[in-house]
Design a protein around this motif. Structure first.
Motif, PDB file in Angstrom:
ATOM      1  N   ARG A  27       0.809  -1.223   0.000  1.00 36.66           N
ATOM      2  CA  ARG A  27       0.000   0.000   0.000  1.00 36.66           C
ATOM      3  C   ARG A  27       0.836   1.264   0.000  1.00 36.66           C
ATOM      4  O   ARG A  27       0.297   2.346  -0.094  1.00 36.66           O
ATOM      5  CB  ARG A  27      -0.901  -0.012   1.224  1.00 36.66           C
ATOM      6  CG  ARG A  27      -2.083  -0.931   1.097  1.00 36.66           C
ATOM      7  CD  ARG A  27      -2.932  -0.885   2.349  1.00 36.66           C
ATOM      8  NE  ARG A  27      -2.683  -2.057   3.180  1.00 36.66           N
ATOM      9  CZ  ARG A  27      -3.260  -2.282   4.339  1.00 36.66           C
ATOM     10  NH1 ARG A  27      -4.092  -1.402   4.838  1.00 36.66           N
ATOM     11  NH2 ARG A  27      -3.008  -3.377   5.017  1.00 36.66           N
ATOM     12  N   THR A  28       2.165   1.117   0.107  1.00 36.44           N
ATOM     13  CA  THR A  28       3.022   2.294   0.196  1.00 36.44           C
ATOM     14  C   THR A  28       3.850   2.495  -1.068  1.00 36.44           C
ATOM     15  O   THR A  28       4.910   3.096  -1.031  1.00 36.44           O
ATOM     16  CB  THR A  28       3.959   2.168   1.402  1.00 36.44           C
ATOM     17  OG1 THR A  28       4.739   0.967   1.265  1.00 36.44           O
ATOM     18  CG2 THR A  28       3.178   2.138   2.696  1.00 36.44           C
ATOM     19  N   PHE A  29       3.344   2.002  -2.186  1.00 37.19           N
ATOM     20  CA  PHE A  29       4.084   2.083  -3.454  1.00 37.19           C
ATOM     21  C   PHE A  29       4.511   3.509  -3.753  1.00 37.19           C
ATOM     22  O   PHE A  29       5.614   3.749  -4.225  1.00 37.19           O
ATOM     23  CB  PHE A  29       3.204   1.546  -4.577  1.00 37.19           C
ATOM     24  CG  PHE A  29       3.780   1.740  -5.950  1.00 37.19           C
ATOM     25  CD1 PHE A  29       3.282   2.722  -6.803  1.00 37.19           C
ATOM     26  CD2 PHE A  29       4.812   0.938  -6.406  1.00 37.19           C
ATOM     27  CE1 PHE A  29       3.805   2.899  -8.073  1.00 37.19           C
ATOM     28  CE2 PHE A  29       5.346   1.099  -7.669  1.00 37.19           C
ATOM     29  CZ  PHE A  29       4.837   2.086  -8.510  1.00 37.19           C
ATOM     30  N   SER A  30       3.649   4.469  -3.496  1.00 34.17           N
ATOM     31  CA  SER A  30       3.938   5.851  -3.874  1.00 34.17           C
ATOM     32  C   SER A  30       5.126   6.425  -3.124  1.00 34.17           C
ATOM     33  O   SER A  30       5.681   7.453  -3.531  1.00 34.17           O
ATOM     34  CB  SER A  30       2.703   6.727  -3.646  1.00 34.17           C
ATOM     35  OG  SER A  30       2.357   6.724  -2.277  1.00 34.17           O
ATOM     36  N   SER A  69       7.694   6.006 -16.590  1.00 33.96           N
ATOM     37  CA  SER A  69       6.517   6.653 -16.027  1.00 33.96           C
ATOM     38  C   SER A  69       5.953   5.734 -14.945  1.00 33.96           C
ATOM     39  O   SER A  69       6.333   4.573 -14.849  1.00 33.96           O
ATOM     40  CB  SER A  69       5.469   6.932 -17.105  1.00 33.96           C
ATOM     41  OG  SER A  69       5.027   5.719 -17.707  1.00 33.96           O
ATOM     42  N   ARG A  70       5.055   6.273 -14.155  1.00 32.31           N
ATOM     43  CA  ARG A  70       4.460   5.462 -13.111  1.00 32.31           C
ATOM     44  C   ARG A  70       3.021   5.891 -12.882  1.00 32.31           C
ATOM     45  O   ARG A  70       2.670   7.059 -13.080  1.00 32.31           O
ATOM     46  CB  ARG A  70       5.255   5.519 -11.804  1.00 32.31           C
ATOM     47  CG  ARG A  70       5.282   6.851 -11.112  1.00 32.31           C
ATOM     48  CD  ARG A  70       6.281   6.856  -9.968  1.00 32.31           C
ATOM     49  NE  ARG A  70       5.835   6.054  -8.840  1.00 32.31           N
ATOM     50  CZ  ARG A  70       6.620   5.711  -7.810  1.00 32.31           C
ATOM     51  NH1 ARG A  70       7.888   6.101  -7.805  1.00 32.31           N
ATOM     52  NH2 ARG A  70       6.150   4.990  -6.812  1.00 32.31           N
ATOM     53  N   ASP A  71       2.215   4.958 -12.455  1.00 28.17           N
ATOM     54  CA  ASP A  71       0.821   5.227 -12.121  1.00 28.17           C
ATOM     55  C   ASP A  71       0.603   4.704 -10.707  1.00 28.17           C
ATOM     56  O   ASP A  71       0.439   3.496 -10.495  1.00 28.17           O
ATOM     57  CB  ASP A  71      -0.110   4.535 -13.117  1.00 28.17           C
ATOM     58  CG  ASP A  71      -1.568   4.898 -12.906  1.00 28.17           C
ATOM     59  OD1 ASP A  71      -1.901   5.417 -11.816  1.00 28.17           O
ATOM     60  OD2 ASP A  71      -2.369   4.662 -13.812  1.00 28.17           O
ATOM     61  N   ASN A  72       0.608   5.602  -9.752  1.00 27.73           N
ATOM     62  CA  ASN A  72       0.481   5.188  -8.356  1.00 27.73           C
ATOM     63  C   ASN A  72      -0.897   4.599  -8.057  1.00 27.73           C
ATOM     64  O   ASN A  72      -1.056   3.844  -7.100  1.00 27.73           O
ATOM     65  CB  ASN A  72       0.765   6.358  -7.426  1.00 27.73           C
ATOM     66  CG  ASN A  72       2.226   6.749  -7.420  1.00 27.73           C
ATOM     67  OD1 ASN A  72       3.101   5.941  -7.747  1.00 27.73           O
ATOM     68  ND2 ASN A  72       2.502   7.988  -7.071  1.00 27.73           N
TER      69      ASN A  72
END
Length: 122
Positions: A27-30, A69-72
């Motif tokens: 849950r803390t990927f961002s 790129s990333r998609d949180n």
């Protein structure tokens, strides 16, 4: 703890494109810095790209051709690879770093995926 799973590798002709994805658990990927590395047999794993949310960093060999790129919202980081060259052939790994400070050495990253093979034919 973060678990990473890469996908999107394959065989492509020179000049072609591939998009790699790296899905992360947790849950803390961002809060993690995410990066891409690659490795060929007999060589050390080398830095490809990373993005700290404010600035992107690329290896000189991929600048202008690869985009990170990333998609949180879906816990995923991507590597868009265009104009691929035979020398891009490698196993590509995504990695996560607990500190959000940008880093290029592989030893600064804490978690690694299993890798996905990219093969570029001439």
């Amino acid at each position: 703890q973060v678990q990473l799973v890469e996908s999107g590798g394959g065989l492509v002709q020179a000049g072609g494109s591939l998009r790699l994805s790296c899905a992360a658990s947790g849950r803390t990927f961002s809060t993690y810095l995410m990066g891409w590395f690659r490795q060929t047999p007999g060589k050390e794993r080398e830095f490809v790209a990373t993005w700290n949310g404010g600035r992107t960093y690329y290896a000189d060999s991929v600048k202008g051709r690869f985009t990170i790129s990333r998609d949180n919202a879906v816990n995923t980081v991507y590597l868009q690879m265009n104009n691929l060259k035979p020398e891009d052939t490698a196993v590509y790994y995504c990695a996560a770093r607990s500190s959000y400070k940008a880093a290029t050495p592989q030893y600064d990253y804490d978690y690694w995926g299993q890798g996905t093979q990219v093969t570029v034919s001439s």
